[in-house]
Design an enzyme around this catalytic site. Structure first.
Site, PDB file in Angstrom:
ATOM      1  CG  HIS A 258       1.645  -2.000 -15.445  1.00  0.00           C
ATOM      2  ND1 HIS A 258       1.373  -3.274 -14.968  1.00  0.00           N
ATOM      3  CD2 HIS A 258       2.688  -2.151 -16.298  1.00  0.00           C
ATOM      4  CE1 HIS A 258       2.188  -4.139 -15.531  1.00  0.00           C
ATOM      5  NE2 HIS A 258       2.997  -3.486 -16.334  1.00  0.00           N
TER       6      HIS A 258
ATOM      7  CG  ASP B 288      -1.539  -4.426 -17.165  1.00  0.00           C
ATOM      8  OD1 ASP B 288      -2.115  -3.891 -16.202  1.00  0.00           O
ATOM      9  OD2 ASP B 288      -0.712  -5.349 -17.027  1.00  0.00           O
TER      10      ASP B 288
ATOM     11  CG  LEU C  10      -1.599  -8.695  -6.683  1.00  0.00           C
ATOM     12  CD1 LEU C  10      -0.713  -9.637  -5.869  1.00  0.00           C
ATOM     13  CD2 LEU C  10      -0.871  -8.258  -7.948  1.00  0.00           C
TER      14      LEU C  10
ATOM     15  CG  ASN D 116      -3.895  -0.985 -12.561  1.00  0.00           C
ATOM     16  OD1 ASN D 116      -3.744  -1.233 -11.356  1.00  0.00           O
ATOM     17  ND2 ASN D 116      -3.188  -1.601 -13.495  1.00  0.00           N
TER      18      ASN D 116
ATOM     19  CD  GLU E 107       4.555   1.926  -9.211  1.00  0.00           C
ATOM     20  OE1 GLU E 107       3.562   1.644  -8.519  1.00  0.00           O
ATOM     21  OE2 GLU E 107       5.428   1.101  -9.501  1.00  0.00           O
TER      22      GLU E 107
ATOM     23  N   GLY F 279       0.781  -1.235   0.000  1.00  0.00           N
ATOM     24  CA  GLY F 279       0.000   0.000   0.000  1.00  0.00           C
ATOM     25  C   GLY F 279       0.811   1.283   0.000  1.00  0.00           C
TER      26      GLY F 279
ATOM     27  CG  ASN G 174       1.466   3.199  -5.756  1.00  0.00           C
ATOM     28  OD1 ASN G 174       1.866   4.221  -6.291  1.00  0.00           O
ATOM     29  ND2 ASN G 174       2.030   2.014  -5.967  1.00  0.00           N
TER      30      ASN G 174
END
Ligand code: GRF
Length: 211
Positions: free
Chosen positions: A109, A150, A90, A107, A179, A12, A14
């Site tokens: 990536h 993606d 996930l 999302n 990110e 976590g 992000n």
């Protein structure tokens, strides 16, 4: 102010970046709930530390992925969620979930899509693949989620250099710091209604950032 639901599976960091940027006033939004598909995900703890509602939803108890995501949908709808952020989540979302929050799921990536994405490309595997390929740059991508893995419309990307002596772990660390900047920025644009979705000749969705 928009209501955000964050889905996580792990550490976590992000999520933390989002929390910090909301607290600093950069993003005009509130995280109403954090949902994890892993009971021991540290991200749940991070949410609790900030007095954000945090729940573990069990896939095993649900029985299958469809019921599991229906359970999560119910939780999110109960909280009047406007934006779903996948921050290291996930599990694979169901078509109903994606349809319900069409163009409202973001999302992050850890590579420059469309390279090094798709099924099985998560965590350190992404960075291993980048190094094995000999790519000289990598980076991070924030995108809307569609029914593919993606494949959704790209919102923001930023590159990092791949160094000769990089390991998957050192590259992961460098990408993560990007990110933590990109995800909050994309959420800020969403919250300010600045993301304009354009169907480009019917085959690709392009995101324009206004203002
Ligand atoms: C990040 O690398 C993100 O790009 C990927 O999963 C990782 C999650 O890290 N989807 P954290 O849980 O936010 O620390």
């Amino acid at each position: 102010m928009i209501n955000i639901g964050v889905l996580i599976s792990g550490g976590g960091s992000n999520l933390q970046a989002l929390i910090d940027n909301i607290k600093s006033g950069m993003i005009n939004a509130q995280i109403k709930i954090v949902v994890s598909d892993h009971k021991s995900a540290f991200g749940l703890q991070r949410a609790e530390n900030e007095n954000i509602k945090a729940v573990f939803v069990s896939k095993k108890m649900a029985g299958d992925n469809i019921q599991f995501h229906n359970n999560i949908l119910e939780i999110l709808q109960h909280e009047n969620i406007d934006l779903v952020v996948l921050a290291g989540y996930l599990s694979i979302l169901t078509p109903l979930f994606i349809e319900t929050y069409k163009n409202k799921i973001i999302n992050i990536h850890p590579a420059l899509l469309p390279a090094f994405g798709g099924n099985g490309m998560y965590g350190l595997k992404v960075h291993e693949a980048v190094l094995n390929y000999g790519a000289k740059i990598s980076g991070a991508t924030v995108h809307f989620v569609d029914e593919g893995t993606d494949t959704g419309a790209i919102i923001l990307q930023e590159s990092v250099e791949v160094l000769a002596n990089d390991t998957p772990e050192t590259l992961q660390k460098r990408v993560l710091s990007i990110e933590h900047k990109l995800l909050p920025l994309a959420v800020k644009y969403f919250a300010e209604n600045k993301l304009q979705i354009i169907e480009n000749k019917g085959n690709r969705t392009i995101v324009k950032i206004n203002g």
